[in-house]
Design a protein around this motif. Structure first.
Motif, PDB file in Angstrom:
ATOM      1  N   GLU A 180       0.854  -1.067  -0.218  1.00 11.88           N
ATOM      2  CA  GLU A 180       0.029   0.141  -0.164  1.00 11.88           C
ATOM      3  C   GLU A 180       0.821   1.340  -0.106  1.00 11.88           C
ATOM      4  OE1 GLU A 180      -3.582   2.276   2.622  1.00 11.88           O
ATOM      5  OE2 GLU A 180      -3.101  -0.083   3.070  1.00 11.88           O
ATOM      6  N   HIS A 181       0.689   2.243  -1.013  1.00  6.76           N
ATOM      7  CA  HIS A 181       1.444   3.324  -0.965  1.00  6.76           C
ATOM      8  C   HIS A 181       0.619   4.587  -1.728  1.00  6.76           C
ATOM      9  CE1 HIS A 181       1.700   1.459  -4.838  1.00  6.76           C
ATOM     10  NE2 HIS A 181       2.057   2.649  -5.557  1.00  6.76           N
ATOM     11  N   ASP A 182       1.352   5.618  -1.252  1.00  9.23           N
ATOM     12  CA  ASP A 182       0.975   6.936  -1.897  1.00  9.23           C
ATOM     13  C   ASP A 182       2.323   7.553  -2.678  1.00  9.23           C
ATOM     14  OD1 ASP A 182       0.404   9.680  -2.858  1.00  9.23           O
ATOM     15  OD2 ASP A 182      -0.546  10.048  -0.803  1.00  9.23           O
ATOM     16  N   VAL A 183       2.740   7.670  -3.613  1.00 13.46           N
ATOM     17  CA  VAL A 183       4.100   8.127  -3.916  1.00 13.46           C
ATOM     18  C   VAL A 183       3.829   9.269  -4.911  1.00 13.46           C
ATOM     19  CG1 VAL A 183       6.271   7.948  -4.885  1.00 13.46           C
ATOM     20  CG2 VAL A 183       5.334   6.354  -3.334  1.00 13.46           C
ATOM     21  N   LYS A 184       4.302  10.591  -4.769  1.00 13.37           N
ATOM     22  CA  LYS A 184       3.914  11.571  -5.399  1.00 13.37           C
ATOM     23  C   LYS A 184       5.184  12.396  -5.914  1.00 13.37           C
ATOM     24  CE  LYS A 184       0.949  15.894  -5.845  1.00 13.37           C
ATOM     25  NZ  LYS A 184       0.000  16.623  -5.402  1.00 13.37           N
ATOM     26  N   ALA A 185       5.515  12.666  -7.135  1.00 14.86           N
ATOM     27  CA  ALA A 185       6.482  13.503  -7.584  1.00 14.86           C
ATOM     28  C   ALA A 185       6.202  14.887  -8.010  1.00 14.86           C
ATOM     29  CB  ALA A 185       7.128  12.640  -8.736  1.00 14.86           C
ATOM     30  N   TYR A 186       6.487  15.888  -7.282  1.00 19.25           N
ATOM     31  CA  TYR A 186       6.023  17.403  -7.514  1.00 19.25           C
ATOM     32  C   TYR A 186       6.571  18.121  -8.662  1.00 19.25           C
ATOM     33  CZ  TYR A 186       3.671  16.643  -3.011  1.00 19.25           C
ATOM     34  OH  TYR A 186       2.801  16.230  -2.279  1.00 19.25           O
ATOM     35  N   PRO A 187       5.915  18.566  -9.565  1.00 22.59           N
ATOM     36  CA  PRO A 187       6.448  19.306 -10.374  1.00 22.59           C
ATOM     37  C   PRO A 187       6.896  20.538 -10.063  1.00 22.59           C
ATOM     38  CG  PRO A 187       4.019  19.481 -10.774  1.00 22.59           C
ATOM     39  CD  PRO A 187       4.340  18.462  -9.667  1.00 22.59           C
TER      40      PRO A 187
END
Length: 239
Positions: A180-187
């Motif tokens: 389970e995960h929530d990975v975000k790469a921010y611009p």
């Protein structure tokens, strides 16, 4: 914030502890904060207080306790890459100290930044309830390293020249592993976008040129995601 000593296999290390205070009754879930390469300075202490104010018993160990940053930083990085050694043992000892306290529910998460974010990933399969790496170095043999991991909420900057496409790579690995995960790469941001590094005006300009530096909007969004995730996996599951 109080100073204390964490008993570890290679001898005690220094740490700072912050409690949520009287507004939120104990017991509280615990969080280990892992500092970046700069050590336990003003920024990390501020982060420790912020995490505690959200309702977590927060412990930040000093991985440079045995000799200071100049002598320890190379060793600690080597142990991060090797995924074992004194630094890993020290962080596990910090987890155990929190979990055993009567004012802790026994559920413990880990948050780390840069170097500390790498450790947050290494520690994710080691009996933590949730992990939040901020721009953490991905471990070698990522599928093997993260198999059996606790839930992970990761935050990366797309303009980070040191961790190119690390966010998407982590997201893909955790999907393969059914973690389970929530990975975000921010611009628009790079490395250290959630750290308030005290470098002066000239230093801040140089950081931004090389794709680093604090960004309030992206940082606040990342913290919102982390606290929502931790509330689900630490507070929500507290006994």
């Amino acid at each position: 914030m109080s100073a204390l000593s964490v008993p570890a296999p290679d001898g005690p290390i220094d740490a700072v502890l912050e409690t949520p205070g009287d507004a939120i009754p104990s017991p509280w879930p615990g969080v280990v904060v892992v500092h970046d390469a700069l050590g336990v300075g003003r920024d990390i202490r501020g982060i420790t207080s912020r995490v505690a104010s959200h309702g977590y018993l927060t412990l930040t160990p000093d991985l440079y306790s045995r000799g200071g940053r100049a002598r320890c930083v190379v060793r600690v990085f080597r142990e991060l890459i090797a995924q074992q050694g004194r630094a890993v043992d020290d962080l596990l000892a910090a987890r155990d100290l929190l979990a055993a306290r009567p004012d802790c529910t026994g559920r413990v998460g880990v948050i780390g930044f840069c170097m500390g974010g790498g450790f947050a990933l290494v520690l994710a399969p080691k009996d933590f309830s949730a992990s939040a790496p901020f721009y953490g170095l991905l471990p070698r043999n990522i599928d093997d390293a993260l198999r059996g991991s606790c839930p992970i909420v990761g935050s990366y900057g797309r303009r980070d020249p040191t961790l190119w496409k690390a966010g998407p790579r982590l997201d893909a690995a955790l999907t393969r592993l059914d973690v389970e995960h929530d990975v975000k790469a921010y611009p628009g941001v790079g490395h250290s976008f959630a750290n308030r590094l005290a470098t002066g005006n000239t230093g801040n300009t140089l950081l931004r040129i090389v794709g680093m530096g604090y960004d309030y909007e992206k940082s606040e969004d990342a913290w919102r995601r982390v606290f929502t995730f931790f509330d689900d996996h630490l507070s929500g599951g507290a006994e």
